[in-house]
Design an enzyme around this catalytic site. Structure first.
Site, PDB file in Angstrom:
ATOM      1  N   THR A 110      10.965   6.878  -2.937  1.00 40.18           N
ATOM      2  CA  THR A 110      11.155   6.636  -4.300  1.00 40.18           C
ATOM      3  C   THR A 110      11.453   8.775  -4.940  1.00 40.18           C
ATOM      4  O   THR A 110      12.285   9.120  -3.787  1.00 40.18           O
ATOM      5  CB  THR A 110       8.872   6.684  -4.071  1.00 40.18           C
ATOM      6  OG1 THR A 110       9.263   5.370  -3.564  1.00 40.18           O
ATOM      7  CG2 THR A 110       7.905   6.984  -5.565  1.00 40.18           C
ATOM      8  N   THR A 155      10.321   3.946  -8.779  1.00 36.48           N
ATOM      9  CA  THR A 155      10.854   3.925  -7.396  1.00 36.48           C
ATOM     10  C   THR A 155      11.012   1.971  -7.632  1.00 36.48           C
ATOM     11  O   THR A 155      11.770   1.452  -8.384  1.00 36.48           O
ATOM     12  CB  THR A 155      10.215   3.919  -6.215  1.00 36.48           C
ATOM     13  OG1 THR A 155      10.386   3.421  -5.230  1.00 36.48           O
ATOM     14  CG2 THR A 155       8.807   2.729  -6.657  1.00 36.48           C
ATOM     15  N   GLN A 168      10.268  -4.962  -4.862  1.00 39.28           N
ATOM     16  CA  GLN A 168       8.822  -4.329  -4.986  1.00 39.28           C
ATOM     17  C   GLN A 168       7.988  -5.192  -4.562  1.00 39.28           C
ATOM     18  O   GLN A 168       6.586  -4.994  -4.098  1.00 39.28           O
ATOM     19  CB  GLN A 168       8.560  -3.503  -6.176  1.00 39.28           C
ATOM     20  CG  GLN A 168       7.577  -2.308  -6.283  1.00 39.28           C
ATOM     21  CD  GLN A 168       7.894  -1.356  -5.676  1.00 39.28           C
ATOM     22  OE1 GLN A 168       7.325  -0.189  -5.043  1.00 39.28           O
ATOM     23  NE2 GLN A 168       8.724  -0.715  -7.082  1.00 39.28           N
ATOM     24  N   ASP A 221       5.495  -4.739  -1.717  1.00 41.20           N
ATOM     25  CA  ASP A 221       3.620  -4.024  -1.754  1.00 41.20           C
ATOM     26  C   ASP A 221       2.403  -4.647  -1.891  1.00 41.20           C
ATOM     27  O   ASP A 221       1.753  -4.849  -1.949  1.00 41.20           O
ATOM     28  CB  ASP A 221       4.443  -2.810  -2.788  1.00 41.20           C
ATOM     29  CG  ASP A 221       5.135  -1.508  -2.442  1.00 41.20           C
ATOM     30  OD1 ASP A 221       5.380  -1.606  -0.994  1.00 41.20           O
ATOM     31  OD2 ASP A 221       4.976  -1.038  -2.882  1.00 41.20           O
ATOM     32  N   GLY A 236       6.342   6.693   0.109  1.00 41.33           N
ATOM     33  CA  GLY A 236       5.348   5.391   0.287  1.00 41.33           C
ATOM     34  C   GLY A 236       3.801   5.169   0.644  1.00 41.33           C
ATOM     35  O   GLY A 236       2.984   6.308  -0.082  1.00 41.33           O
TER      36      GLY A 236
HETATM   37  N1  GLY Z   1       6.661   1.373  -2.966  1.00 46.56           N
HETATM   38  C1  GLY Z   1       6.366   2.071  -2.742  1.00 46.56           C
HETATM   39  C2  GLY Z   1       4.578   2.118  -3.686  1.00 46.56           C
HETATM   40  O1  GLY Z   1       4.421   2.287  -4.591  1.00 46.56           O
HETATM   41  O2  GLY Z   1       3.664   3.108  -3.086  1.00 46.56           O
END
Ligand code: GLY
Length: 581
Positions: A391, A409, A430, A433, A484
């Site tokens: 990110t 990110t 994403q 997540d 992360g």
């Molecule tokens: N993709 C990592 C976050 O948004 O925490």
């Protein structure tokens, strides 16, 4: 030429590098700046400052400030340039969060441009016939992509808080995509490392690899014509080019050809949102950080509230005693994250309760002052896997004192690895997540509950934590990090290092960090924490695990007495740069 007044030696090196790099495809200049950069004292300036993970983007941000743009204009310029020059995390195919403070207005505004689940997504979409999570599909397939938010988010920031047109803000990125830029050693290295995934997708291979399959090398010029065309369409037609027009059609064609989920109506319905940031008070400082769909802000405030009950300064920085309490606070916050956090447009997140001082008092009492608590005593869960997070965070202050803290990110490095054919940009992954199945860890080892289950149009929970600290309404500290699940604890520790341990911002960023996220039941520690301290923590029952570097903080501290701006670039990412006026 862009020179930093406060660091002339480095400024000259960098300017020399940038000139040489455009004339001669040489890596010499890059190596020189990386080797000679001073990372022990903060760079200082009375004027504008940009700290970003990619020099061409930081330079473009500062150039726009010098040309009269404000911090928000510069953030949009930087964000779009990184989509060209830092494709591992800079993006138009992903999403993120921006915090900003403008003028004398004491308010801090948050822009949520997180990706969304497409309408066709549902709770069990990543489960196979046996009910197991199909990690390949949730991370590396077209179904892994959420509806991208970056273009809408940057455009909204500009429209509401900037002074430039979208076309003006896109011009530097278009030029760099069209005319190309010289590949840095770090980009070359990342292309080498990620080639297996990127080369699976012809549109990605065409951009980042030569016809013989070899990656672009440091010193070579990388031209991205399709991306330049997409950026030009956005400059000409506005966000509708991306969400309704030609680019949207290319995204949909890419999806239809590969069992992807994103439809034209998903794109048309996407909106970035201005939200209230999470707000807390810590020892007289005002803390602002990101609200859901990020978990970052609420857990930073929650942990600060717990730790405020201690005299951290007298316990000593990174002493076994202070780390014991930090670990206890982290463990409780991440257990709450797994249970309560999700997209607050879909589920009730008890934000007030989680960030209340009274709740912190209750949690504080649960931490045994002598012994570690086992994760299973707090709540059960499964062991996770951990993959590299990628990110990027940048911070900007303009001459007038307006500030921006932005994290965005594609999720993994280069996201899903899939480029939208003909449009020249990478898609995020994403969707991973979300909690694909209650109790099963995502790539960061984070366990999620039903609050973060997949649902159509819902946003997946994030840990991104762009943060602004102010004192008496004036910005004091602007920071954030990639990493992360480690983002939240990284930001927390830099805050403590400055606010409790009186470190200068660069020392605060450099200091070794730890991370505990409830599950796995481990305390991850960077190199540099004394073995005696680790032994003492082990005796108390903590399970220590040596970790590689965690996070990469970009930060600016504004001295409340002198107004001097002090920038810090994390040595964990040696290519991160500070540009100041
Ligand atoms: N993709 C990592 C976050 O948004 O925490």
């Amino acid at each position: 030429m862009l020179l930093s007044k406060s660091a002339p030696r480095f400024g000259v090196q960098l300017s020399l590098c940038l000139s040489l790099c455009f004339i001669t495809p040489s890596t010499w200049a890059w190596q020189t700046i990386l080797n000679q950069q001073d990372r022990f004292t903060p760079e200082q300036s009375q004027g504008a400052m940009v700290v970003a993970a990619e020099p061409l983007a930081a330079q473009a941000g500062l150039t726009s400030l010098k040309a009269g743009g404000n911090a928000i204009d510069a953030a949009v310029v930087t964000g779009f340039v990184m989509a060209v020059t830092y494709p591992r995390a800079g993006n138009i195919g992903g999403g993120g969060f921006m915090l900003l403070k403008k003028g004398q207005d004491a308010a801090v505004h948050a822009i949520d441009y997180r990706e969304k689940a497409p309408a066709k997504a549902h709770k069990d979409i990543f489960l196979d016939a046996k009910g197991h999570v199909d990690k390949h599909r949730s991370r590396f397939s077209h179904q892994a992509a959420g509806v991208p938010g970056t273009v809408a988010g940057l455009a909204l920031a500009l429209e509401r808080f900037g002074t430039w047109s979208l076309a003006q803000a896109l011009a530097p990125a278009i030029k760099l995509a069209e005319q190309g830029f010289i590949v840095s050693p770090s980009l070359a290295d990342s292309l080498q490392q990620r080639q297996q995934n990127l080369k699976k997708h012809p549109a990605s291979a065409d951009i980042f690899y030569h016809a013989d399959g070899s990656p672009y090398q440091a010193g070579e010029r990388l031209i991205q014509s399709d991306l330049a065309h997409s950026l030009k369409l956005i400059a000409k037609q506005g966000t509708s080019a991306f969400y309704q027009g030609d680019i949207a059609k290319k995204i949909v064609a890419e999806m239809q050809a590969n069992q992807g989920l994103i439809s034209l109506s998903d794109l048309q319905a996407y909106r970035a949102k201005i939200r209230q940031p999470i707000q807390g008070q810590y020892r007289g400082y005002e803390i602002f950080s990101m609200s859901p769909p990020s978990s970052g802000g609420v857990h930073i405030v929650q942990m600060l509230n717990i730790l405020e009950r201690l005299e951290l300064k007298s316990l000593g920085h990174n002493s076994a005693e202070s780390l014991h309490w930090l670990i206890g606070a982290m463990q409780l916050a991440y257990a709450d994250r797994a249970t309560y956090l999700g997209d607050s447009d879909f589920v009730d997140v008890p934000l007030q309760g989680l960030s209340a001082k009274a709740y912190a008092k209750h949690l504080f009492a649960q931490i045994d002052p002598e012994q570690a608590r086992l994760a299973r005593e707090i709540k059960a869960g499964n062991a996770p896997v951990y993959e590299s997070p990628e990110t990027t965070h940048f911070v900007i202050i303009d001459k007038a004192g307006n500030v921006v803290s932005n994290t965005y990110t594609l999720n993994f490095s280069f996201g899903s690895g899939i480029t939208v054919s003909g449009a020249g940009f990478l898609l995020n992954n994403q969707m991973d997540d979300f909690s694909a199945k209650v109790g099963v860890a995502n790539a960061y080892g984070l366990i999620g509950g039903s609050a973060n289950a997949i649902a159509p149009h819902k946003k997946m929970l994030s840990s991104m934590s762009p943060t602004i600290v102010s004192k008496d309404g004036k910005p004091l500290l602007i920071l954030g990090s990639p990493g992360g699940s480690r983002i939240i604890t990284t930001v927390l520790q830099v805050l403590l290092n400055v606010l409790d341990h009186d470190m200068n911002i660069q020392t605060a960023v450099n200091a070794p960090r730890i991370h505990q996220q409830w599950l796995p039941d481990k305390v991850f520690v960077e190199q540099g924490i004394s073995p005696d301290t680790l032994d003492l923590l082990t005796v108390r029952g903590h399970h220590i695990s040596q970790s590689r570097a965690m996070g990469a903080v970009a930060a600016i501290y504004i001295d409340p007495d002198t107004g001097l701006r002090q920038g810090a670039a994390d040595p964990r990412q040696p290519w991160m740069q500070i540009f100041s006026d």
